[in-house]
Design an enzyme around this catalytic site. Structure first.
Site, PDB file in Angstrom:
ATOM      1  N   ASP A 441       0.798  -1.238   0.000  1.00 20.70           N
ATOM      2  CA  ASP A 441       0.000   0.000   0.000  1.00 20.70           C
ATOM      3  C   ASP A 441       0.829   1.285   0.000  1.00 20.70           C
ATOM      4  OD1 ASP A 441      -2.138  -1.713   0.140  1.00 20.70           O
ATOM      5  OD2 ASP A 441      -2.772  -1.147   2.155  1.00 20.70           O
ATOM      6  N   GLU A 517      -7.070  -3.452  -3.867  1.00 19.27           N
ATOM      7  CA  GLU A 517      -8.432  -3.283  -3.380  1.00 19.27           C
ATOM      8  C   GLU A 517      -8.967  -1.907  -3.764  1.00 19.27           C
ATOM      9  OE1 GLU A 517     -10.402  -4.647   0.712  1.00 19.27           O
ATOM     10  OE2 GLU A 517      -9.047  -2.945   0.969  1.00 19.27           O
ATOM     11  N   GLU A 521      -8.003   5.099  -4.201  1.00 24.40           N
ATOM     12  CA  GLU A 521      -6.826   5.601  -3.492  1.00 24.40           C
ATOM     13  C   GLU A 521      -5.582   5.542  -4.388  1.00 24.40           C
ATOM     14  OE1 GLU A 521      -7.167   5.072   1.220  1.00 24.40           O
ATOM     15  OE2 GLU A 521      -7.509   3.193   0.146  1.00 24.40           O
TER      16      GLU A 521
END
Length: 688
Positions: A441, A517, A521
């Site tokens: 991430d 996911e 973002e």
């Protein structure tokens, strides 16, 4: 018609993207990072890359979210999907599978079946070693077997070089129903009892013999072999025609505004045949290069049909997108400004009075400062300038400790093993900060920091200049384009230049390959980088961020946003879903890492947040938005659903039903930790 603001920003991008990135990959020894601006650390949780990379590659930054990541983690024996085949290495052999989709209303899986395994008759077992890699391919050697595999994304052939005379074995889990050579014995047709037909081409006579129902052996052979599944009765002629030209690597060049160019390095003779996925076909500029699309030559894939394209250079062009600080087309009704301002005053007081040290996790800290930065920009847009100094001071105090390495509860550190940023907590605990310390991430977390920094640099140029070097180094962790071993970071840590979207999974082995996911973002990360470019007058950064944001948006609309009848996914999946949860390289999942598939409001929300001007571009298909909101609506009444998630659904409703959505937003009792009432009111009142 573009607004004057949109035209201005696009003009800047066109001027700023007239550069050509150096594409050579030299491999001298890498000196100790001289320009690293964050405290250095030796992580206790990162895997050792040395068993799987050639020694010269260890001197350069290594990929941490690549399409071949499974090949260099743990035992190196987990599969990766390369379009159209999945590959797995084990015991000095390579196994390839032409996977079959298994769709349901909850997921789409691609099963791995050992259709063909290539090895030698030697018994010594050794794992593979990466000898080189590029934007679009990886070369892996099995030294004990004299085998070198060129795995290039989108190649309909598997290509293997046998360096010295070696006897080969080709096995299968199926039964071989026939093995048919041509007269020169440099082409063999292999029919299996699962109705697959494979064709093997060799650069010279290879001499294959079926020794049992599932095993073929060759004479001693050296040279090049190519193996391809024949996807239909008419495909063999195409495979024959292009079998002599093979790719060994492929690079993606950033050559112009909102344009990307693929160049493959090829060997052999003749034209190069590759496969394009649906987004490639949407963006492919046939007139800019001498390429030919073979619409009848197709392979299935989890991303939709792959179509043959002849040509060793492609140009992909996407529509320009506006990169703006404020709403793209402005607030529609000045009468709404007092309502926004009233919420703004309350939210600014709440945000700036919160103790900065109360949040230590990098993800939530990033969301907090990005939320505050949104308030500053909204204040600027509605003319409430008196609150901006207070927000700016808060942001400076919140950001500076992370840039200077003085934040007590956490902070960014640099580790040189894989070359990148980790957090203080993540360097000793792989579960801390959602795995940031093992490169999970990164674009999400850093994207929020980059957004906040860009806003402060815009509002206070002196502060921006003071921290420019640290700020740009932070962005470079996932935005670096440089290939040189002297770089402090790998090239585009998260973005997959073949798939045209990002991966988030980091240095974790997954049976279904890479995954992402939260598509929104990812968009936010590249949008934020483009804003940082605007703040610093760095037209290259703005142009690169804008292009990657545009590609991420189109990929999201193609593979995260589910449309019935578009022939991307099977009907059983599209009839039950309007949006995915997690997109994997080898799977589509409706569940989330932190919520079940039944939590539709969370599944939608995680593909919307954070709300900013770029959200309008991401959700520009109004008819799809309406279908998505109506599909989600029943879930909003279930017990346990929070207003924080409802807010994202209502924001989408505001795209086509402004008044009803506005009333629902006013009745909310809480907001996501990166969102606010001010932000939602700004969003609703800037809708058409």
């Amino acid at each position: 018609m573009l607004s004057s603001k949109m035209t201005f920003y696009i003009f800047i991008l066109v001027l700023g993207f007239s550069f050509l990135q150096t594409q050579a990959r030299a491999l001298p020894s890498k000196p100790a990072p001289a320009a690293v601006l964050f405290p250095q650390v030796q992580s206790t949780v990162l895997p050792d890359p040395s068993p799987f990379f050639a020694s010269n590659l260890l001197q350069a930054p290594l990929p941490t979210n690549s399409f071949f990541q499974n090949f260099v983690l743990n035992n190196g024996d987990a599969a990766e999907y390369f379009h159209p085949y999945s590959f797995r290495f084990s015991n000095s052999s390579l196994t390839l599978s032409y996977p079959t989709p298994i769709p349901s209303n909850a997921s789409i899986l691609q099963n791995f079946t050992a259709d063909l395994t290539i090895s030698t008759t030697q018994t010594q077992h050794q794992h593979q070693v990466v000898s080189s890699f590029s934007d679009l391919g990886v070369t892996l050697d099995i030294p004990s077997s004299n085998l070198r595999f060129f795995l290039v994304k989108g190649s309909p052939y598997l290509t293997c070089n046998v360096s010295v005379p070696t006897a080969l074995s080709i096995s299968t889990t199926h039964a071989i129903t026939s093995l048919s050579p041509n007269t020169k014995q440099n082409k063999y047709t292999i029919n299996l009892n699962n109705n697959q037909t494979w064709i093997l081409y060799s650069s010279s006579k290879i001499g294959l013999t079926k020794t049992n129902p599932s095993l073929i052996k060759s004479d001693s052979f050296f040279g090049v072999i190519r193996v391809a599944l024949s996807p239909g009765s008419d495909a063999e002629k195409v495979l024959d025609q292009f079998s002599s030209s093979y790719p060994v690597s492929g690079e993606a060049l950033f050559t112009e505004a909102f344009g990307l160019e693929y160049n493959w390095e090829k060997q052999g003779n003749g034209d190069l045949l590759m496969l394009a996925h649906p987004l490639h076909l949407q963006l492919l500029s046939v007139e800019d290069r001498n390429v030919t699309v073979l619409d009848h030559f197709r392979y299935r894939s989890i991303d939709g049909d792959l179509v043959g394209v002849v040509g060793d250079s492609w140009v992909l062009k996407t529509q320009p997108i506006p990169i703006t600080w404020h709403s793209i087309n402005g607030i529609k009704d000045n009468a709404s400004i007092p309502e926004i301002t009233a919420a703004l005053l309350t939210d600014v007081e709440a945000v700036t009075s919160e103790p900065i040290s109360s949040i230590t996790a990098s993800y939530f800290y990033g969301k907090m400062i990005a939320k505050a930065a949104r308030l500053a920009l909204i204040a600027e847009e509605v003319g409430c300038d008196n609150v901006i100094p207070n927000i700016t001071t808060f942001l400076k105090n919140a950001i500076e400790p992370w840039l200077s390495g003085t934040f007590g509860g956490n902070g960014f550190l640099y580790e040189a093993k894989w070359s990148g940023l980790v957090t203080k907590n993540g360097a000793v605990d792989k579960g801390a900060d959602f795995g940031f310390g093992i490169y999970n991430d990164h674009h999400y977390h850093i994207g929020y920091f980059v957004y906040a920094i860009a806003v402060v640099a815009k509002l206070d140029q002196a502060w921006g200049l003071k921290f420019k070097t640290q700020a740009c180094s932070l962005a470079e962790d996932f935005m670096n384009l440089n290939r040189q071993p002297s770089s402090n970071y790998p090239r585009l840590r998260n973005f997959d230049l073949y798939n045209l979207h990002s991966w988030a999974g980091g240095l974790t082995e997954f049976g279904d390959g890479r995954n992402q996911e939260s598509s929104s973002e990812a968009v936010n990360a590249y949008y934020s980088a483009a804003l940082m470019g605007l703040a610093y007058g760095d037209t290259n950064l703005t142009a690169t961020g804008s292009l990657l944001a545009a590609l991420e948006i189109q990929a999201t609309q193609k593979w995260w946003h589910v449309h019935q009848g578009d022939n991307i996914y099977e009907d059983v999946f599209t009839s039950a879903n309007k949006i995915t949860g997690i997109v994997w390289s080898d799977k589509r999942d409706t569940g989330l890492w932190f919520a079940p598939q039944t939590s539709l409001e969370i599944r939608v929300g995680i593909q919307v947040l954070p709300i900013s001007p770029i959200t309008e571009v991401l959700f520009s298909n109004v008819s799809y938005v309406k279908e998505l909101v109506e599909w989600t609506a029943p879930a909003l009444t279930k017990e346990g659903v929070t207003d924080a998630w409802r807010g994202f659904d209502y924001s989408l409703e505001g795209i086509y039903n402004k008044q009803d959505a506005l009333q629902k937003i006013k009745n909310l009792g809480g907001f996501d930790d990166g969102n606010s009432l001010t932000n939602l009111l700004w969003w609703i009142h800037s809708r058409g």
